[in-house]
Write a protein that holds these residues in place. Sequence first.
Motif, mmCIF file in Angstrom:
data_model
loop_
_atom_site.group_PDB
_atom_site.id
_atom_site.type_symbol
_atom_site.label_atom_id
_atom_site.label_comp_id
_atom_site.label_asym_id
_atom_site.label_seq_id
_atom_site.Cartn_x
_atom_site.Cartn_y
_atom_site.Cartn_z
ATOM 1 N N PHE A 68 0.617 -1.275 0.099
ATOM 2 C CA PHE A 68 -0.090 0.004 0.050
ATOM 3 C C PHE A 68 0.784 1.309 0.011
ATOM 4 O O PHE A 68 0.404 2.145 0.464
ATOM 5 C CB PHE A 68 -0.868 0.179 1.252
ATOM 6 N N LYS A 69 1.982 1.121 -0.313
ATOM 7 C CA LYS A 69 3.104 2.194 -0.381
ATOM 8 C C LYS A 69 2.476 3.473 -1.168
ATOM 9 O O LYS A 69 2.572 4.551 -0.623
ATOM 10 C CB LYS A 69 4.234 1.847 -1.332
ATOM 11 N N SER A 101 -5.716 5.992 2.330
ATOM 12 C CA SER A 101 -5.666 5.242 3.655
ATOM 13 C C SER A 101 -6.807 4.501 3.723
ATOM 14 O O SER A 101 -6.822 3.552 4.489
ATOM 15 C CB SER A 101 -5.575 6.532 4.638
ATOM 16 N N GLU A 102 -7.798 4.637 2.949
ATOM 17 C CA GLU A 102 -8.985 3.950 3.064
ATOM 18 C C GLU A 102 -8.693 2.340 2.391
ATOM 19 O O GLU A 102 -9.189 1.575 3.016
ATOM 20 C CB GLU A 102 -10.074 4.690 2.081
ATOM 21 N N ASN A 103 -7.763 2.286 1.437
ATOM 22 C CA ASN A 103 -7.461 0.914 1.139
ATOM 23 C C ASN A 103 -6.808 0.296 2.243
ATOM 24 O O ASN A 103 -7.029 -1.052 2.362
ATOM 25 C CB ASN A 103 -6.494 0.952 -0.079
ATOM 26 N N ASP A 130 -8.134 -3.302 4.057
ATOM 27 C CA ASP A 130 -7.402 -4.526 4.080
ATOM 28 C C ASP A 130 -7.208 -4.742 5.590
ATOM 29 O O ASP A 130 -7.422 -5.958 5.819
ATOM 30 C CB ASP A 130 -5.998 -4.102 3.574
ATOM 31 N N LEU A 131 -7.032 -3.782 6.593
ATOM 32 C CA LEU A 131 -7.066 -4.106 7.916
ATOM 33 C C LEU A 131 -8.086 -4.922 8.551
ATOM 34 O O LEU A 131 -8.196 -5.705 9.254
ATOM 35 C CB LEU A 131 -6.566 -2.977 8.779
#
Length: 185
Positions: free
Chosen positions: A124-125, A129-131, A135-136
């Motif tokens: 996610f570099k 931040s939504e992605n 994922d979390l």
Amino acid sequence: MGLEKEKLPLVIAISGVSGSGKTTITKYLRDKLHNSKILSFDDYDFAGPPDIIDWVDKGANYNEWNMDPLIQDIESLFTEPLNYILLDYPFAYKHIKTSNLIDVTVFIDTPLDVALARRIIRDFKNSPSENILIDLERYLSAGRRGYLEMIKTIKPNSDIIVDGTLEIHEIAYHLYNEILRWRKD
């Protein structure tokens, strides 16, 4: 197959959870082990269970995966003058057809929080931040069970277990020496 085992390359499967450092260590070892080649699980589109978490919840039968393309590639490398075949491969000896081709398995034992942090940094570099949050959430709701499955079944099924919190060069040095020992046995 007709080839004498002494003449075949040593097949080393390197496993660990996503973010454990499998690919990095495999590439590092390829550069250190004379006359070696890598085959990576991620380079294949295997026919496997449609829902990985459901598969884990039902007992994770590794033989449900069709590993024939990897098996064919390993067997074709047996005809090449190689010393080592390095498999970036998550199943260790758990898949019956591939287990017959593997000489030694390694498990990179990386704490789940470290592996998750590495994976987020890697994957996610350049993502919003939504992605990362999505994922979390997936990891907490389901994905973590897959990681725990590997710790429960793949780690104890491995010949060599190495601390995944060590620096890459420390892990590689340790594995290099272990692999040379296996080569002599």
